[in-house]
Design a protein around this motif. Structure first.
Motif, PDB file in Angstrom:
ATOM      1  N   ALA A 134      63.532  31.091   9.095  1.00 15.71           N
ATOM      2  CA  ALA A 134      64.232  30.374  10.170  1.00 15.71           C
ATOM      3  C   ALA A 134      63.429  29.196  10.732  1.00 15.71           C
ATOM      4  O   ALA A 134      64.018  28.147  11.015  1.00 15.71           O
ATOM      5  N   PRO A 135      62.107  29.315  10.855  1.00 13.65           N
ATOM      6  CA  PRO A 135      61.349  28.154  11.360  1.00 13.65           C
ATOM      7  C   PRO A 135      61.436  26.935  10.440  1.00 13.65           C
ATOM      8  O   PRO A 135      61.137  25.819  10.846  1.00 13.65           O
ATOM      9  N   TYR A 136      61.837  27.138   9.192  1.00 14.80           N
ATOM     10  CA  TYR A 136      61.880  26.067   8.205  1.00 14.80           C
ATOM     11  C   TYR A 136      63.311  25.647   7.853  1.00 14.80           C
ATOM     12  O   TYR A 136      63.539  25.049   6.805  1.00 14.80           O
ATOM     13  N   LEU A 137      64.251  25.940   8.712  1.00 16.99           N
ATOM     14  CA  LEU A 137      65.651  25.652   8.412  1.00 16.99           C
ATOM     15  C   LEU A 137      65.859  24.191   8.025  1.00 16.99           C
ATOM     16  O   LEU A 137      66.493  23.894   7.016  1.00 16.99           O
ATOM     17  N   ASP A 138      65.317  23.279   8.795  1.00 15.82           N
ATOM     18  CA  ASP A 138      65.486  21.859   8.510  1.00 15.82           C
ATOM     19  C   ASP A 138      64.862  21.495   7.161  1.00 15.82           C
ATOM     20  O   ASP A 138      65.452  20.761   6.366  1.00 15.82           O
ATOM     21  N   GLU A 139      63.697  22.033   6.880  1.00 18.11           N
ATOM     22  CA  GLU A 139      63.030  21.776   5.608  1.00 18.11           C
ATOM     23  C   GLU A 139      63.809  22.381   4.439  1.00 18.11           C
ATOM     24  O   GLU A 139      63.900  21.783   3.362  1.00 18.11           O
ATOM     25  N   ALA A 140      64.401  23.572   4.658  1.00 16.84           N
ATOM     26  CA  ALA A 140      65.181  24.213   3.598  1.00 16.84           C
ATOM     27  C   ALA A 140      66.424  23.385   3.275  1.00 16.84           C
ATOM     28  O   ALA A 140      66.764  23.204   2.103  1.00 16.84           O
ATOM     29  N   ALA A 141      67.086  22.865   4.306  1.00 15.69           N
ATOM     30  CA  ALA A 141      68.260  22.013   4.069  1.00 15.69           C
ATOM     31  C   ALA A 141      67.845  20.750   3.321  1.00 15.69           C
ATOM     32  O   ALA A 141      68.535  20.311   2.393  1.00 15.69           O
ATOM     33  N   GLY A 142      66.710  20.181   3.689  1.00 15.34           N
ATOM     34  CA  GLY A 142      66.201  19.001   2.992  1.00 15.34           C
ATOM     35  C   GLY A 142      65.823  19.302   1.556  1.00 15.34           C
ATOM     36  O   GLY A 142      66.070  18.492   0.649  1.00 15.34           O
ATOM     37  N   LEU A 143      65.243  20.479   1.320  1.00  5.95           N
ATOM     38  CA  LEU A 143      64.877  20.865  -0.044  1.00  5.95           C
ATOM     39  C   LEU A 143      66.129  21.048  -0.898  1.00  5.95           C
ATOM     40  O   LEU A 143      66.162  20.610  -2.054  1.00  5.95           O
ATOM     41  N   MET A 144      67.148  21.651  -0.332  1.00  2.00           N
ATOM     42  CA  MET A 144      68.401  21.833  -1.060  1.00  2.00           C
ATOM     43  C   MET A 144      68.978  20.481  -1.473  1.00  2.00           C
ATOM     44  O   MET A 144      69.369  20.283  -2.624  1.00  2.00           O
ATOM     45  N   LEU A 145      68.986  19.537  -0.547  1.00  5.00           N
ATOM     46  CA  LEU A 145      69.481  18.197  -0.865  1.00  5.00           C
ATOM     47  C   LEU A 145      68.593  17.529  -1.912  1.00  5.00           C
ATOM     48  O   LEU A 145      69.090  16.917  -2.861  1.00  5.00           O
ATOM     49  N   SER A 146      67.289  17.662  -1.782  1.00  5.87           N
ATOM     50  CA  SER A 146      66.371  17.064  -2.757  1.00  5.87           C
ATOM     51  C   SER A 146      66.601  17.612  -4.156  1.00  5.87           C
ATOM     52  O   SER A 146      66.589  16.859  -5.134  1.00  5.87           O
ATOM     53  N   LEU A 147      66.803  18.915  -4.264  1.00  6.66           N
ATOM     54  CA  LEU A 147      67.078  19.494  -5.575  1.00  6.66           C
ATOM     55  C   LEU A 147      68.358  18.901  -6.160  1.00  6.66           C
ATOM     56  O   LEU A 147      68.411  18.594  -7.359  1.00  6.66           O
ATOM     57  N   CYS A 148      69.363  18.700  -5.321  1.00 11.31           N
ATOM     58  CA  CYS A 148      70.607  18.084  -5.805  1.00 11.31           C
ATOM     59  C   CYS A 148      70.364  16.649  -6.247  1.00 11.31           C
ATOM     60  O   CYS A 148      70.867  16.223  -7.286  1.00 11.31           O
ATOM     61  N   LEU A 149      69.602  15.916  -5.481  1.00  8.10           N
ATOM     62  CA  LEU A 149      69.315  14.523  -5.830  1.00  8.10           C
ATOM     63  C   LEU A 149      68.451  14.415  -7.083  1.00  8.10           C
ATOM     64  O   LEU A 149      68.454  13.377  -7.741  1.00  8.10           O
ATOM     65  N   HIS A 150      67.745  15.482  -7.408  1.00  9.96           N
ATOM     66  CA  HIS A 150      66.951  15.529  -8.635  1.00  9.96           C
ATOM     67  C   HIS A 150      67.753  16.119  -9.798  1.00  9.96           C
ATOM     68  O   HIS A 150      67.183  16.550 -10.802  1.00  9.96           O
ATOM     69  N   GLY A 151      69.068  16.158  -9.657  1.00 10.68           N
ATOM     70  CA  GLY A 151      69.928  16.600 -10.751  1.00 10.68           C
ATOM     71  C   GLY A 151      70.081  18.096 -10.897  1.00 10.68           C
ATOM     72  O   GLY A 151      70.499  18.575 -11.959  1.00 10.68           O
ATOM     73  N   ARG A 152      69.787  18.868  -9.852  1.00 14.39           N
ATOM     74  CA  ARG A 152      69.869  20.328  -9.941  1.00 14.39           C
ATOM     75  C   ARG A 152      71.034  20.891  -9.115  1.00 14.39           C
ATOM     76  O   ARG A 152      71.038  22.058  -8.748  1.00 14.39           O
ATOM     77  N   ALA A 153      72.033  20.078  -8.823  1.00 13.07           N
ATOM     78  CA  ALA A 153      73.179  20.511  -8.002  1.00 13.07           C
ATOM     79  C   ALA A 153      73.895  21.712  -8.608  1.00 13.07           C
ATOM     80  O   ALA A 153      74.385  22.585  -7.884  1.00 13.07           O
ATOM     81  N   LEU A 158      75.529   4.965  -1.340  1.00 16.07           N
ATOM     82  CA  LEU A 158      74.362   5.197  -2.185  1.00 16.07           C
ATOM     83  C   LEU A 158      74.631   6.311  -3.194  1.00 16.07           C
ATOM     84  O   LEU A 158      74.371   6.156  -4.396  1.00 16.07           O
ATOM     85  N   PHE A 159      75.150   7.440  -2.718  1.00 13.93           N
ATOM     86  CA  PHE A 159      75.394   8.575  -3.608  1.00 13.93           C
ATOM     87  C   PHE A 159      76.436   8.258  -4.669  1.00 13.93           C
ATOM     88  O   PHE A 159      76.395   8.809  -5.759  1.00 13.93           O
ATOM     89  N   ASP A 160      77.383   7.392  -4.340  1.00 19.35           N
ATOM     90  CA  ASP A 160      78.437   7.061  -5.298  1.00 19.35           C
ATOM     91  C   ASP A 160      78.024   5.962  -6.275  1.00 19.35           C
ATOM     92  O   ASP A 160      78.768   5.646  -7.195  1.00 19.35           O
ATOM     93  N   SER A 161      76.863   5.390  -6.060  1.00 16.75           N
ATOM     94  CA  SER A 161      76.382   4.353  -6.966  1.00 16.75           C
ATOM     95  C   SER A 161      75.418   4.942  -7.984  1.00 16.75           C
ATOM     96  O   SER A 161      74.946   6.056  -7.832  1.00 16.75           O
ATOM     97  N   ASP A 162      75.153   4.207  -9.015  1.00 14.31           N
ATOM     98  CA  ASP A 162      74.092   4.606  -9.958  1.00 14.31           C
ATOM     99  C   ASP A 162      72.775   4.463  -9.226  1.00 14.31           C
ATOM    100  O   ASP A 162      72.649   3.585  -8.385  1.00 14.31           O
ATOM    101  N   PRO A 163      71.801   5.255  -9.457  1.00 12.65           N
ATOM    102  CA  PRO A 163      71.676   6.270 -10.499  1.00 12.65           C
ATOM    103  C   PRO A 163      72.112   7.668 -10.064  1.00 12.65           C
ATOM    104  O   PRO A 163      71.942   8.611 -10.810  1.00 12.65           O
ATOM    105  N   PHE A 164      72.681   7.821  -8.857  1.00  8.28           N
ATOM    106  CA  PHE A 164      72.978   9.148  -8.356  1.00  8.28           C
ATOM    107  C   PHE A 164      74.258   9.755  -8.924  1.00  8.28           C
ATOM    108  O   PHE A 164      74.396  10.965  -8.955  1.00  8.28           O
ATOM    109  N   ARG A 165      75.187   8.957  -9.304  1.00  9.67           N
ATOM    110  CA  ARG A 165      76.474   9.488  -9.765  1.00  9.67           C
ATOM    111  C   ARG A 165      76.464   9.638 -11.275  1.00  9.67           C
ATOM    112  O   ARG A 165      76.193   8.686 -11.996  1.00  9.67           O
ATOM    113  N   GLU A 166      76.765  10.833 -11.724  1.00  5.24           N
ATOM    114  CA  GLU A 166      76.857  11.083 -13.162  1.00  5.24           C
ATOM    115  C   GLU A 166      78.198  10.562 -13.657  1.00  5.24           C
ATOM    116  O   GLU A 166      79.157  10.506 -12.912  1.00  5.24           O
ATOM    117  N   PRO A 167      78.277  10.185 -14.932  1.00  4.47           N
ATOM    118  CA  PRO A 167      79.542   9.665 -15.474  1.00  4.47           C
ATOM    119  C   PRO A 167      80.645  10.705 -15.464  1.00  4.47           C
ATOM    120  O   PRO A 167      80.462  11.853 -15.428  1.00  4.47           O
TER     121      PRO A 167
END
Length: 182
Positions: A69-88, A173-182
């Protein structure tokens, strides 16, 4: 969710210790590379464990793991980072729970009323609009159309002009390359 191994691993990452101690050396602009330390760990896991870790990260980001629980903000950020690194894909099984959190009327009202305060701790971070941005980013990476009405509501109702601008710019940003897969 009870998985002491992954709870300990996530706590180590958030505290930059043990196998994640190298992340403590990332300072200043180099700190943007901290998520890559976790991505390397994540990628080295067997596929089954990657799914378990993703479920655990999502549970921590939703405030369901008391020890994290003390790391809730960091956990949400890590989840987003994993998605941005192609692990969605590893969060696909959590889509319904994440969408439930994002679409919850009480959360939407809190985020719309939130100001631009930066300081938060633990579960209190769930009431800040930056938390909403992280959830939306993950849902957008998962192509969760059920989040769209809430996204539009926040664009209309958010008190913070910075939040509204961030919603628009992040979508572009998310809808532009390089974030959006074909």
């Amino acid at each position: 969710m009870k998985n002491l191994r992954f709870t300990a691993e996530l706590a180590d990452f958030f505290e930059r210790r043990n196998r994640f101690a190298e992340a403590d050396e990332y300072v200043g602009m180099a700190a943007s590379g901290i998520p890559e330390v976790f991505v390397r760990y994540f990628d080295a896991l067997p596929a089954r464990d990657r799914r378990l870790v993703a479920r655990h990260v999502a549970a921590a980001a939703l405030g369901e793991v008391a020890a994290l629980a003390p790391y809730l903000d960091e956990a949400a950020g890590l989840m987003l980072s994993l998605c941005l690194h192609g692990r969605a894909e590893y969060f696909a099984g959590e889509r319904e729970r994440l969408a439930g959190e994002f679409n919850d009327p009480a959360n939407l009202r809190a985020w719309a009323a939130a100001g631009d305060d930066d300081e938060c701790e633990g579960l209190d971070c769930k009431r800040q609009w930056r938390y909403a941005m992280k959830l939306w980013g993950v849902l957008h990476a998962l192509r969760a159309e059920e989040a769209e009405p809430s996204y539009k509501y926040l664009l209309r109702k958010a008190r913070s002009p910075h939040f509204k601008r961030t919603l628009r710019v992040t979508r572009e940003l998310f809808d532009s390359d390089p974030f959006r897969e074909p």
